[in-house]
Scaffold this active site. Structure first.
Site, mmCIF file in Angstrom:
data_model
loop_
_atom_site.group_PDB
_atom_site.id
_atom_site.type_symbol
_atom_site.label_atom_id
_atom_site.label_comp_id
_atom_site.label_asym_id
_atom_site.label_seq_id
_atom_site.Cartn_x
_atom_site.Cartn_y
_atom_site.Cartn_z
ATOM 1 N N HIS A 13 20.774 2.659 -64.862
ATOM 2 C CA HIS A 13 20.300 3.734 -63.958
ATOM 3 C C HIS A 13 19.836 3.098 -62.652
ATOM 4 O O HIS A 13 18.773 2.478 -62.599
ATOM 5 C CB HIS A 13 19.136 4.494 -64.601
ATOM 6 N N HIS A 15 19.842 3.518 -58.042
ATOM 7 C CA HIS A 15 20.183 4.190 -56.785
ATOM 8 C C HIS A 15 20.596 3.119 -55.777
ATOM 9 O O HIS A 15 19.760 2.296 -55.394
ATOM 10 C CB HIS A 15 18.983 4.964 -56.237
ATOM 11 N N LEU A 16 21.850 3.139 -55.360
ATOM 12 C CA LEU A 16 22.307 2.164 -54.363
ATOM 13 C C LEU A 16 22.332 2.754 -52.960
ATOM 14 O O LEU A 16 22.550 2.031 -51.997
ATOM 15 C CB LEU A 16 23.694 1.625 -54.732
ATOM 16 N N ARG A 17 22.146 4.085 -52.859
ATOM 17 C CA ARG A 17 22.163 4.762 -51.549
ATOM 18 C C ARG A 17 23.518 4.603 -50.862
ATOM 19 O O ARG A 17 24.508 4.258 -51.469
ATOM 20 C CB ARG A 17 21.034 4.251 -50.643
ATOM 21 N N ASN A 41 22.778 11.038 -56.246
ATOM 22 C CA ASN A 41 21.973 11.923 -55.380
ATOM 23 C C ASN A 41 22.015 11.491 -53.921
ATOM 24 O O ASN A 41 20.996 11.233 -53.290
ATOM 25 C CB ASN A 41 20.525 12.037 -55.894
ATOM 26 N N LYS A 99 25.073 13.572 -64.271
ATOM 27 C CA LYS A 99 23.627 13.528 -64.082
ATOM 28 C C LYS A 99 23.079 14.934 -63.890
ATOM 29 O O LYS A 99 23.558 15.682 -63.037
ATOM 30 C CB LYS A 99 23.309 12.665 -62.857
ATOM 31 N N HIS A 136 17.361 13.867 -65.822
ATOM 32 C CA HIS A 136 16.045 13.756 -65.200
ATOM 33 C C HIS A 136 15.192 14.812 -65.894
ATOM 34 O O HIS A 136 15.310 16.006 -65.609
ATOM 35 C CB HIS A 136 16.098 13.995 -63.689
ATOM 36 N N HIS A 174 14.530 7.217 -67.536
ATOM 37 C CA HIS A 174 13.213 6.760 -67.050
ATOM 38 C C HIS A 174 12.054 7.494 -67.733
ATOM 39 O O HIS A 174 11.253 8.161 -67.076
ATOM 40 C CB HIS A 174 13.098 6.872 -65.530
ATOM 41 N N LEU A 219 9.107 9.233 -59.372
ATOM 42 C CA LEU A 219 9.220 10.383 -60.272
ATOM 43 C C LEU A 219 10.144 10.044 -61.433
ATOM 44 O O LEU A 219 11.187 9.442 -61.191
ATOM 45 C CB LEU A 219 9.758 11.601 -59.517
ATOM 46 N N ASP A 247 16.056 2.397 -62.451
ATOM 47 C CA ASP A 247 15.745 3.468 -61.494
ATOM 48 C C ASP A 247 15.290 2.876 -60.163
ATOM 49 O O ASP A 247 14.494 3.480 -59.434
ATOM 50 C CB ASP A 247 14.692 4.448 -62.033
ATOM 51 N N HIS A 251 13.528 3.221 -50.541
ATOM 52 C CA HIS A 251 13.306 4.100 -49.383
ATOM 53 C C HIS A 251 12.776 3.205 -48.276
ATOM 54 O O HIS A 251 12.004 2.275 -48.551
ATOM 55 C CB HIS A 251 12.241 5.154 -49.684
ATOM 56 N N ALA A 263 9.419 9.561 -53.200
ATOM 57 C CA ALA A 263 9.263 8.991 -54.544
ATOM 58 C C ALA A 263 10.325 7.924 -54.761
ATOM 59 O O ALA A 263 11.500 8.148 -54.472
ATOM 60 C CB ALA A 263 9.432 10.095 -55.586
HETATM 61 O O1 DOR Z 1 11.257 7.928 -58.017
HETATM 62 C C1 DOR Z 1 12.373 8.416 -57.966
HETATM 63 N N1 DOR Z 1 13.227 8.138 -56.950
HETATM 64 N N2 DOR Z 1 12.745 9.246 -58.922
HETATM 65 C C2 DOR Z 1 13.888 9.933 -58.865
HETATM 66 O O2 DOR Z 1 14.132 10.708 -59.737
HETATM 67 C C3 DOR Z 1 14.797 9.794 -57.694
HETATM 68 C C4 DOR Z 1 14.584 8.527 -57.000
HETATM 69 C C5 DOR Z 1 15.207 8.529 -55.616
HETATM 70 O O3 DOR Z 1 16.395 8.866 -55.498
HETATM 71 O O4 DOR Z 1 14.526 8.168 -54.683
HETATM 72 ZN ZN ZN Z 2 16.735 7.766 -60.590
#
Ligand code: DOR
Ligand code: ZN
Length: 347
Positions: A13, A15-17, A41, A99, A136, A174, A219, A247, A251, A263
């Site tokens: 799990h 996030h590579l953006r 996302n 997802k 989630h 998570h 989150l 996870d 940011h 988050a």
């Molecule tokens: O902390 C989090 N960041 N929880 C998530 O569910 C999404 C993630 C994000 O994409 O920033």
């Molecule tokens: Zn996530």
């Protein structure tokens, strides 16, 4: 023990953006992991086979030459997503899983599912073809206390869903509560969970330690200490239903240190070091390899990686900030000294 040699781990799990953040995030994840489940996302979210294939190409193009890394793509479920698109993507090897973001639950979830019943046809098809649903697990109702959202989701959404689709493969992502640990433990073999490194280290006090701490905000939000302890026990238990999923969610620093901070905790720079520290503290170093490198592939029905990597018992000073391409991100454990260092592949 001065070093630990384990089979090449995967991150189930992450996030590579995209855009300016992608190279930084992808490089750091691919440095430690052989494969990763890539969260969809983005803006706009990854809802089609074509969008997922194009995103996969951008991830691979962002990596330094010579890195071997396999991004495993996911589809972002919406109220109106077409079951045929999902099944075609799975058949063609583009979508590994789907997802589920309850609409409004987290970062870029506005296009998510507003009522689980809206996706019954998709879930039915996924159950049929053996495609995992990644969840989630939080309700979004403003009446529910933010610290109770996972437990209420399990009771009101997930348990009924598994009754309707008893063979559906589900990963509760998570997890943050003792309730989730018990639910997964007592469920069938088609139910598993990922554990982040940060939820094994911090409880909710971390958010308020000496002041408001935006870099500890993610989150689902960290819970009370007894929940964290239940997660740690689950991680080191040797139960194959619990496996690694960071996870890691970068940011920009300015978006975290804001009057409405995003988050997400950026674990990728020190992910394995962070997890292994927990296994050592729990006296379970010999169980780390299965958690990091075996249970995930077993659940997904994928082969184990062939390579091996080394972690050395050496102090690692974690930087205050990681930067690239104009992106500045504060990593998990910023400013701390960890007691293991990821060295890389064994030649
Ligand atoms: O902390 C989090 N960041 N929880 C998530 O569910 C999404 C993630 C994000 O994409 O920033
Ligand atoms: Zn996530």
């Amino acid at each position: 023990m001065e070093s630990l040699v384990i089979r090449q781990p995967d991150d189930w799990h992450v996030h590579l953006r995209d855009g300016a953040m992608l190279a930084l995030a992808a490089d750091l994840t691919a440095r430690q992991f052989g494969r990763a489940i890539i969260m969809p996302n983005l803006v706009p979210p990854v809802t089609t086979v074509a969008a997922a294939a194009a995103y996969r190409d951008r991830i691979l193009a962002a990596l330094p030459a010579g890195r071997t890394f396999t991004p495993l793509m996911t589809a972002y479920l919406t109220d109106t997503i077409d079951p045929d698109e999902i099944a075609a993507g799975h058949r063609d090897g583009v979508f590994t899983a789907c997802k589920l973001y309850p609409a409004g639950a987290t970062t870029n979830s506005a296009a998510g599912v507003t009522d689980i019943r809206n996706i019954d046809r998709v879930l039915e098809r996924m159950q049929q073809i053996g495609m995992p649903l990644l969840v989630h697990g939080e309700v979004v109702s403003p009446e529910v206390d933010v610290f109770d959202r996972e437990a209420v989701f399990i009771e009101t959404v997930l348990a009924p869903l598994l009754e309707r689709f008893p063979e559906l493969k589900v990963v509760l992502e998570h997890i943050t509560t003792e309730d989730a640990v018990r639910f997964v433990e007592t469920g069938g073999p088609n139910l598993a969970a990922t554990l982040t490194a940060h939820h094994l280290h911090i409880d909710r006090n971390a958010l308020f330690s000496g002041g408001l701490r935006p870099h500890a905000y993610c989150l689902p939000v960290a819970k009370r200490r007894h929940h964290k302890n239940a997660l740690r026990k689950a991680a080191v238990s040797g139960n194959p239903k619990f496996f690694l999923g960071t996870d890691s969610a970068p940011h920009p620093r300015s978006d975290k240190e804001s009057d409405c901070g995003c988050a997400g905790i950026f674990t990728a720079p020190v992910a394995l070091e962070s997890y292994v520290q927990v296994f050592e503290a729990e006296g379970a170093l010999e169980r780390f390899e299965a958690f990091a490198s075996e249970f995930g592939p077993a659940f997904y029905g994928l082969p184990l990686n062939d390579g091996r990597v080394v972690l050395r018992r050496e102090n690692l000073q974690v930087p205050q900030e990681v930067s690239r391409d104009g992106q500045h991100v504060v990593p998990f454990h910023a400013g701390e000294t960890l007691s293991w260092r990821f060295e890389g592949a064994v030649e």
